[in-house]
Scaffold this motif. Structure first.
Motif, PDB file in Angstrom:
ATOM      1  N   GLY A   1       7.556   5.306  13.404  1.00 36.95           N
ATOM      2  CA  GLY A   1       7.057   6.628  13.042  1.00 36.95           C
ATOM      3  C   GLY A   1       7.537   7.006  11.655  1.00 36.95           C
ATOM      4  O   GLY A   1       8.722   6.907  11.364  1.00 36.95           O
ATOM      5  N   LEU A   2       6.610   7.386  10.788  1.00 31.58           N
ATOM      6  CA  LEU A   2       6.967   7.929   9.483  1.00 31.58           C
ATOM      7  C   LEU A   2       6.704   9.424   9.547  1.00 31.58           C
ATOM      8  O   LEU A   2       5.569   9.857   9.723  1.00 31.58           O
ATOM      9  CB  LEU A   2       6.145   7.282   8.369  1.00 31.58           C
ATOM     10  CG  LEU A   2       6.361   5.798   8.151  1.00 31.58           C
ATOM     11  CD1 LEU A   2       5.533   5.314   6.971  1.00 31.58           C
ATOM     12  CD2 LEU A   2       7.826   5.478   7.931  1.00 31.58           C
ATOM     13  N   ILE A   3       7.763  10.214   9.423  1.00 32.02           N
ATOM     14  CA  ILE A   3       7.686  11.662   9.568  1.00 32.02           C
ATOM     15  C   ILE A   3       7.705  12.293   8.175  1.00 32.02           C
ATOM     16  O   ILE A   3       8.629  12.068   7.402  1.00 32.02           O
ATOM     17  CB  ILE A   3       8.857  12.189  10.407  1.00 32.02           C
ATOM     18  CG1 ILE A   3       8.887  11.469  11.751  1.00 32.02           C
ATOM     19  CG2 ILE A   3       8.763  13.704  10.583  1.00 32.02           C
ATOM     20  CD1 ILE A   3      10.168  11.655  12.527  1.00 32.02           C
ATOM     21  N   CYS A   4       6.664  13.043   7.869  1.00 36.64           N
ATOM     22  CA  CYS A   4       6.544  13.680   6.559  1.00 36.64           C
ATOM     23  C   CYS A   4       7.661  14.711   6.378  1.00 36.64           C
ATOM     24  O   CYS A   4       7.885  15.559   7.239  1.00 36.64           O
ATOM     25  CB  CYS A   4       5.174  14.346   6.434  1.00 36.64           C
ATOM     26  SG  CYS A   4       4.950  15.221   4.866  1.00 36.64           S
ATOM     27  N   TRP A   5       8.363  14.631   5.239  1.00 33.06           N
ATOM     28  CA  TRP A   5       9.435  15.585   4.953  1.00 33.06           C
ATOM     29  C   TRP A   5       8.885  16.987   4.724  1.00 33.06           C
ATOM     30  O   TRP A   5       9.541  17.978   5.024  1.00 33.06           O
ATOM     31  CB  TRP A   5      10.226  15.160   3.712  1.00 33.06           C
ATOM     32  CG  TRP A   5      11.297  14.158   4.000  1.00 33.06           C
ATOM     33  CD1 TRP A   5      11.272  12.837   3.680  1.00 33.06           C
ATOM     34  CD2 TRP A   5      12.537  14.387   4.666  1.00 33.06           C
ATOM     35  NE1 TRP A   5      12.415  12.238   4.117  1.00 33.06           N
ATOM     36  CE2 TRP A   5      13.225  13.164   4.718  1.00 33.06           C
ATOM     37  CE3 TRP A   5      13.137  15.511   5.226  1.00 33.06           C
ATOM     38  CZ2 TRP A   5      14.475  13.022   5.300  1.00 33.06           C
ATOM     39  CZ3 TRP A   5      14.379  15.368   5.809  1.00 33.06           C
ATOM     40  CH2 TRP A   5      15.036  14.140   5.841  1.00 33.06           C
TER      41      TRP A   5
ATOM     42  N   MET B   1       0.851  -1.180   0.000  1.00 33.73           N
ATOM     43  CA  MET B   1       0.000   0.000   0.000  1.00 33.73           C
ATOM     44  C   MET B   1       0.897   1.244   0.000  1.00 33.73           C
ATOM     45  O   MET B   1       1.841   1.335   0.775  1.00 33.73           O
ATOM     46  CB  MET B   1      -0.888   0.001   1.246  1.00 33.73           C
ATOM     47  CG  MET B   1      -1.662   1.285   1.418  1.00 33.73           C
ATOM     48  SD  MET B   1      -2.638   1.348   2.929  1.00 33.73           S
ATOM     49  CE  MET B   1      -3.922   0.238   2.490  1.00 33.73           C
ATOM     50  N   TRP B   2       0.620   2.165  -0.872  1.00 34.72           N
ATOM     51  CA  TRP B   2       1.380   3.407  -0.949  1.00 34.72           C
ATOM     52  C   TRP B   2       0.815   4.377   0.085  1.00 34.72           C
ATOM     53  O   TRP B   2      -0.386   4.601   0.126  1.00 34.72           O
ATOM     54  CB  TRP B   2       1.259   3.995  -2.353  1.00 34.72           C
ATOM     55  CG  TRP B   2       2.268   5.060  -2.613  1.00 34.72           C
ATOM     56  CD1 TRP B   2       2.076   6.398  -2.455  1.00 34.72           C
ATOM     57  CD2 TRP B   2       3.593   4.891  -3.063  1.00 34.72           C
ATOM     58  NE1 TRP B   2       3.221   7.073  -2.797  1.00 34.72           N
ATOM     59  CE2 TRP B   2       4.182   6.174  -3.164  1.00 34.72           C
ATOM     60  CE3 TRP B   2       4.369   3.784  -3.385  1.00 34.72           C
ATOM     61  CZ2 TRP B   2       5.472   6.367  -3.587  1.00 34.72           C
ATOM     62  CZ3 TRP B   2       5.669   3.984  -3.808  1.00 34.72           C
ATOM     63  CH2 TRP B   2       6.202   5.257  -3.899  1.00 34.72           C
ATOM     64  N   ILE B   3       1.665   4.950   0.899  1.00 36.07           N
ATOM     65  CA  ILE B   3       1.210   5.848   1.970  1.00 36.07           C
ATOM     66  C   ILE B   3       1.466   7.296   1.572  1.00 36.07           C
ATOM     67  O   ILE B   3       2.544   7.628   1.074  1.00 36.07           O
ATOM     68  CB  ILE B   3       1.941   5.529   3.287  1.00 36.07           C
ATOM     69  CG1 ILE B   3       1.603   4.111   3.725  1.00 36.07           C
ATOM     70  CG2 ILE B   3       1.571   6.531   4.370  1.00 36.07           C
ATOM     71  CD1 ILE B   3       2.407   3.649   4.909  1.00 36.07           C
ATOM     72  N   THR B   4       0.476   8.137   1.796  1.00 34.68           N
ATOM     73  CA  THR B   4       0.645   9.577   1.628  1.00 34.68           C
ATOM     74  C   THR B   4       0.293  10.259   2.943  1.00 34.68           C
ATOM     75  O   THR B   4      -0.477   9.733   3.740  1.00 34.68           O
ATOM     76  CB  THR B   4      -0.241  10.137   0.500  1.00 34.68           C
ATOM     77  OG1 THR B   4      -1.598   9.828   0.782  1.00 34.68           O
ATOM     78  CG2 THR B   4       0.143   9.560  -0.855  1.00 34.68           C
ATOM     79  N   CYS B   5       0.852  11.416   3.166  1.00 35.33           N
ATOM     80  CA  CYS B   5       0.619  12.171   4.396  1.00 35.33           C
ATOM     81  C   CYS B   5      -0.856  12.562   4.516  1.00 35.33           C
ATOM     82  O   CYS B   5      -1.459  13.049   3.557  1.00 35.33           O
ATOM     83  CB  CYS B   5       1.493  13.420   4.406  1.00 35.33           C
ATOM     84  SG  CYS B   5       1.265  14.440   5.882  1.00 35.33           S
TER      85      CYS B   5
ATOM     86  N   VAL C   1      -1.989  15.012   6.130  1.00 35.82           N
ATOM     87  CA  VAL C   1      -2.114  16.466   6.221  1.00 35.82           C
ATOM     88  C   VAL C   1      -1.856  17.140   4.875  1.00 35.82           C
ATOM     89  O   VAL C   1      -2.682  17.913   4.398  1.00 35.82           O
ATOM     90  CB  VAL C   1      -1.152  17.035   7.295  1.00 35.82           C
ATOM     91  CG1 VAL C   1      -1.188  18.545   7.323  1.00 35.82           C
ATOM     92  CG2 VAL C   1      -1.504  16.460   8.660  1.00 35.82           C
ATOM     93  N   CYS C   2      -0.709  16.844   4.254  1.00 31.91           N
ATOM     94  CA  CYS C   2      -0.333  17.577   3.039  1.00 31.91           C
ATOM     95  C   CYS C   2      -0.283  16.708   1.780  1.00 31.91           C
ATOM     96  O   CYS C   2       0.025  17.202   0.710  1.00 31.91           O
ATOM     97  CB  CYS C   2       1.009  18.265   3.253  1.00 31.91           C
ATOM     98  SG  CYS C   2       2.404  17.119   3.320  1.00 31.91           S
ATOM     99  N   GLU C   3      -0.534  15.411   1.919  1.00 32.14           N
ATOM    100  CA  GLU C   3      -0.572  14.448   0.815  1.00 32.14           C
ATOM    101  C   GLU C   3       0.784  14.185   0.161  1.00 32.14           C
ATOM    102  O   GLU C   3       0.853  13.621  -0.927  1.00 32.14           O
ATOM    103  CB  GLU C   3      -1.611  14.845  -0.229  1.00 32.14           C
ATOM    104  CG  GLU C   3      -3.013  14.886   0.335  1.00 32.14           C
ATOM    105  CD  GLU C   3      -4.063  15.229  -0.694  1.00 32.14           C
ATOM    106  OE1 GLU C   3      -3.717  15.577  -1.839  1.00 32.14           O
ATOM    107  OE2 GLU C   3      -5.251  15.136  -0.344  1.00 32.14           O
ATOM    108  N   SER C   4       1.867  14.552   0.820  1.00 27.78           N
ATOM    109  CA  SER C   4       3.199  14.228   0.314  1.00 27.78           C
ATOM    110  C   SER C   4       3.434  12.723   0.443  1.00 27.78           C
ATOM    111  O   SER C   4       2.815  12.050   1.261  1.00 27.78           O
ATOM    112  CB  SER C   4       4.255  14.990   1.124  1.00 27.78           C
ATOM    113  OG  SER C   4       5.552  14.583   0.745  1.00 27.78           O
TER     114      SER C   4
END
Length: 63
Positions: free
Chosen positions: A39-43, A1-5, A7-10
């Motif tokens: 934890g995956l932290i959005c860049w 599954m591809w994960i996107t943020c 909050v910002c969809e990055s």
């Protein structure tokens, strides 16, 4: 599954282990025994997505 943020969809993240401290563990100085999450932290925005499933597999995509 591809994960996107959420909050910002990055779709760019950095990975970090996150301690899930409990009140009891902190009270009795046993925080070291608490569960750890991935934890995956959005860049882009810094939002932290937490995963506690130990079987999660992360794959790096080459630029």
């Amino acid at each position: 599954m591809w994960i996107t943020c959420q909050v910002c969809e990055s779709d760019r993240f950095r990975e970090r282990g996150v301690k899930l401290n409990s009140t009891g563990g902190e009270l009795f100085n046993l925080a070291w025994a608490d569960e750890t999450a991935t934890g995956l932290i959005c860049w882009r925005c810094g939002y932290v997505h937490l995963f506690v499933n130990r079987e999660i597999q992360l794959h790096r995509v080459k630029d």
